[in-house]
Design a protein around this motif. Sequence first.
Motif, mmCIF file in Angstrom:
data_model
loop_
_atom_site.group_PDB
_atom_site.id
_atom_site.type_symbol
_atom_site.label_atom_id
_atom_site.label_comp_id
_atom_site.label_asym_id
_atom_site.label_seq_id
_atom_site.Cartn_x
_atom_site.Cartn_y
_atom_site.Cartn_z
ATOM 1 N N GLY A 115 42.758 5.399 78.437
ATOM 2 C CA GLY A 115 42.424 4.334 79.383
ATOM 3 C C GLY A 115 40.999 4.434 79.892
ATOM 4 N N THR A 116 40.553 5.641 80.196
ATOM 5 C CA THR A 116 39.179 5.838 80.678
ATOM 6 C C THR A 116 38.190 5.550 79.562
ATOM 7 O OG1 THR A 116 39.940 7.467 82.291
ATOM 8 C CG2 THR A 116 37.593 7.481 81.761
ATOM 9 N N ASP A 117 38.514 5.971 78.350
ATOM 10 C CA ASP A 117 37.661 5.693 77.196
ATOM 11 C C ASP A 117 37.532 4.181 76.993
ATOM 12 O OD1 ASP A 117 36.204 6.585 74.766
ATOM 13 O OD2 ASP A 117 37.906 5.680 73.706
ATOM 14 N N TYR A 118 38.652 3.490 77.052
ATOM 15 C CA TYR A 118 38.658 2.033 76.902
ATOM 16 C C TYR A 118 37.820 1.373 78.001
ATOM 17 C CZ TYR A 118 40.470 -2.761 77.074
ATOM 18 O OH TYR A 118 40.573 -4.130 77.115
ATOM 19 N N ALA A 119 38.068 1.766 79.248
ATOM 20 C CA ALA A 119 37.370 1.145 80.379
ATOM 21 C C ALA A 119 35.869 1.385 80.309
ATOM 22 C CB ALA A 119 37.938 1.670 81.696
ATOM 23 N N SER A 120 35.454 2.613 79.964
ATOM 24 C CA SER A 120 34.017 2.905 79.902
ATOM 25 C C SER A 120 33.362 2.155 78.746
ATOM 26 C CB SER A 120 33.762 4.409 79.814
ATOM 27 O OG SER A 120 34.264 4.947 78.615
ATOM 28 N N SER A 121 34.121 1.901 77.681
ATOM 29 C CA SER A 121 33.601 1.095 76.573
ATOM 30 C C SER A 121 33.449 -0.368 76.981
ATOM 31 C CB SER A 121 34.514 1.202 75.355
ATOM 32 O OG SER A 121 34.514 2.518 74.875
ATOM 33 N N ILE A 122 34.369 -0.861 77.803
ATOM 34 C CA ILE A 122 34.261 -2.228 78.332
ATOM 35 C C ILE A 122 32.989 -2.359 79.176
ATOM 36 C CG2 ILE A 122 35.287 -3.887 79.967
ATOM 37 C CD1 ILE A 122 36.711 -3.813 77.243
ATOM 38 N N VAL A 123 32.741 -1.378 80.031
ATOM 39 C CA VAL A 123 31.528 -1.403 80.862
ATOM 40 C C VAL A 123 30.291 -1.375 79.971
ATOM 41 C CG1 VAL A 123 30.194 -0.148 82.613
ATOM 42 C CG2 VAL A 123 32.661 -0.441 82.891
ATOM 43 N N ALA A 124 30.290 -0.538 78.936
ATOM 44 C CA ALA A 124 29.155 -0.476 78.010
ATOM 45 C C ALA A 124 28.926 -1.833 77.350
ATOM 46 C CB ALA A 124 29.384 0.602 76.959
ATOM 47 N N SER A 125 30.017 -2.496 76.965
ATOM 48 C CA SER A 125 29.909 -3.821 76.341
ATOM 49 C C SER A 125 29.358 -4.851 77.311
ATOM 50 C CB SER A 125 31.276 -4.283 75.833
ATOM 51 O OG SER A 125 31.731 -3.448 74.816
ATOM 52 N N ARG A 126 29.810 -4.792 78.555
ATOM 53 C CA ARG A 126 29.304 -5.727 79.574
ATOM 54 C C ARG A 126 27.799 -5.553 79.760
ATOM 55 N NH1 ARG A 126 33.606 -4.570 84.434
ATOM 56 N NH2 ARG A 126 35.417 -5.598 83.539
ATOM 57 N N ILE A 127 27.362 -4.318 79.835
ATOM 58 C CA ILE A 127 25.933 -4.022 80.045
ATOM 59 C C ILE A 127 25.133 -4.487 78.828
ATOM 60 C CG2 ILE A 127 24.238 -2.169 80.288
ATOM 61 C CD1 ILE A 127 26.371 -0.740 82.055
ATOM 62 N N ALA A 128 25.643 -4.246 77.634
ATOM 63 C CA ALA A 128 24.950 -4.667 76.427
ATOM 64 C C ALA A 128 24.827 -6.193 76.380
ATOM 65 C CB ALA A 128 25.677 -4.154 75.193
ATOM 66 N N ALA A 129 25.899 -6.878 76.744
ATOM 67 C CA ALA A 129 25.861 -8.343 76.748
ATOM 68 C C ALA A 129 24.857 -8.867 77.770
ATOM 69 C CB ALA A 129 27.250 -8.904 77.025
ATOM 70 N N LYS A 130 24.841 -8.242 78.948
ATOM 71 C CA LYS A 130 23.905 -8.654 79.991
ATOM 72 C C LYS A 130 22.467 -8.413 79.530
ATOM 73 C CE LYS A 130 22.753 -7.842 84.831
ATOM 74 N NZ LYS A 130 23.076 -7.077 86.043
ATOM 75 N N THR A 131 22.219 -7.277 78.898
ATOM 76 C CA THR A 131 20.899 -6.941 78.416
ATOM 77 C C THR A 131 20.449 -7.943 77.360
ATOM 78 O OG1 THR A 131 21.278 -4.617 78.868
ATOM 79 C CG2 THR A 131 19.518 -5.117 77.324
ATOM 80 N N GLU A 132 21.351 -8.300 76.445
ATOM 81 C CA GLU A 132 21.038 -9.285 75.415
ATOM 82 C C GLU A 132 20.680 -10.635 76.038
ATOM 83 O OE1 GLU A 132 20.852 -9.293 71.895
ATOM 84 O OE2 GLU A 132 20.746 -7.130 72.235
ATOM 85 N N THR A 133 21.447 -11.031 77.046
ATOM 86 C CA THR A 133 21.191 -12.310 77.709
ATOM 87 C C THR A 133 19.838 -12.289 78.409
ATOM 88 O OG1 THR A 133 23.558 -12.669 78.057
ATOM 89 C CG2 THR A 133 22.048 -13.920 79.451
ATOM 90 N N LEU A 134 19.544 -11.206 79.114
ATOM 91 C CA LEU A 134 18.265 -11.102 79.810
ATOM 92 C C LEU A 134 17.092 -11.061 78.853
ATOM 93 C CD1 LEU A 134 19.184 -8.564 82.639
ATOM 94 C CD2 LEU A 134 18.790 -11.022 82.875
ATOM 95 N N ALA A 135 17.289 -10.453 77.701
ATOM 96 C CA ALA A 135 16.212 -10.363 76.711
ATOM 97 C C ALA A 135 16.032 -11.677 75.962
ATOM 98 C CB ALA A 135 16.502 -9.242 75.711
ATOM 99 N N GLY A 136 17.031 -12.547 76.045
ATOM 100 C CA GLY A 136 16.948 -13.844 75.385
ATOM 101 C C GLY A 136 17.106 -13.734 73.877
ATOM 102 N N ASN A 137 17.761 -12.690 73.442
ATOM 103 C CA ASN A 137 17.939 -12.482 72.005
ATOM 104 C C ASN A 137 19.325 -12.878 71.551
ATOM 105 O OD1 ASN A 137 15.362 -11.398 71.798
ATOM 106 N ND2 ASN A 137 16.085 -9.384 72.349
#
Length: 137
Positions: A115-137
Amino acid sequence: MDIAGINDKVDLTEGQWVKDIPALPGVELLVRSANFKPYTRARDRALREAAPDTMTDDGLDVFWKITGGMMAEHLLLGWKGVKSGGKDAEFTADQAKALLTADDPHGIGEKFRKGTDYASSIVASRIAAKTETLAGN
């Protein structure tokens, strides 16, 4: 590709709440990203040191116990919906480590590790998506 943000820093120290965790129904975890550098460094160092022990039939168990200890130390910051004897279990670092390193007959430790592995991967995905959006890529 816009490279203007190449020197931007992403703060991975803050945790995020994750719910709807398949291994932990009814539980919400406050976790950091699986990419949190202190976690990945500590986990990788511990796994290198334990490498001979992981080459056994119990190797996967050794891997998850080491990883669970590192998750407790670096990723898991809080929880909601965890019960002990029907009452809310207060989050403490010691309780988190006990759960994430447990080898119990009910599989509670395994569920918390997954569960912790899954949750921390979800957070990593959220951050990656946000970074992609901010970078405009």
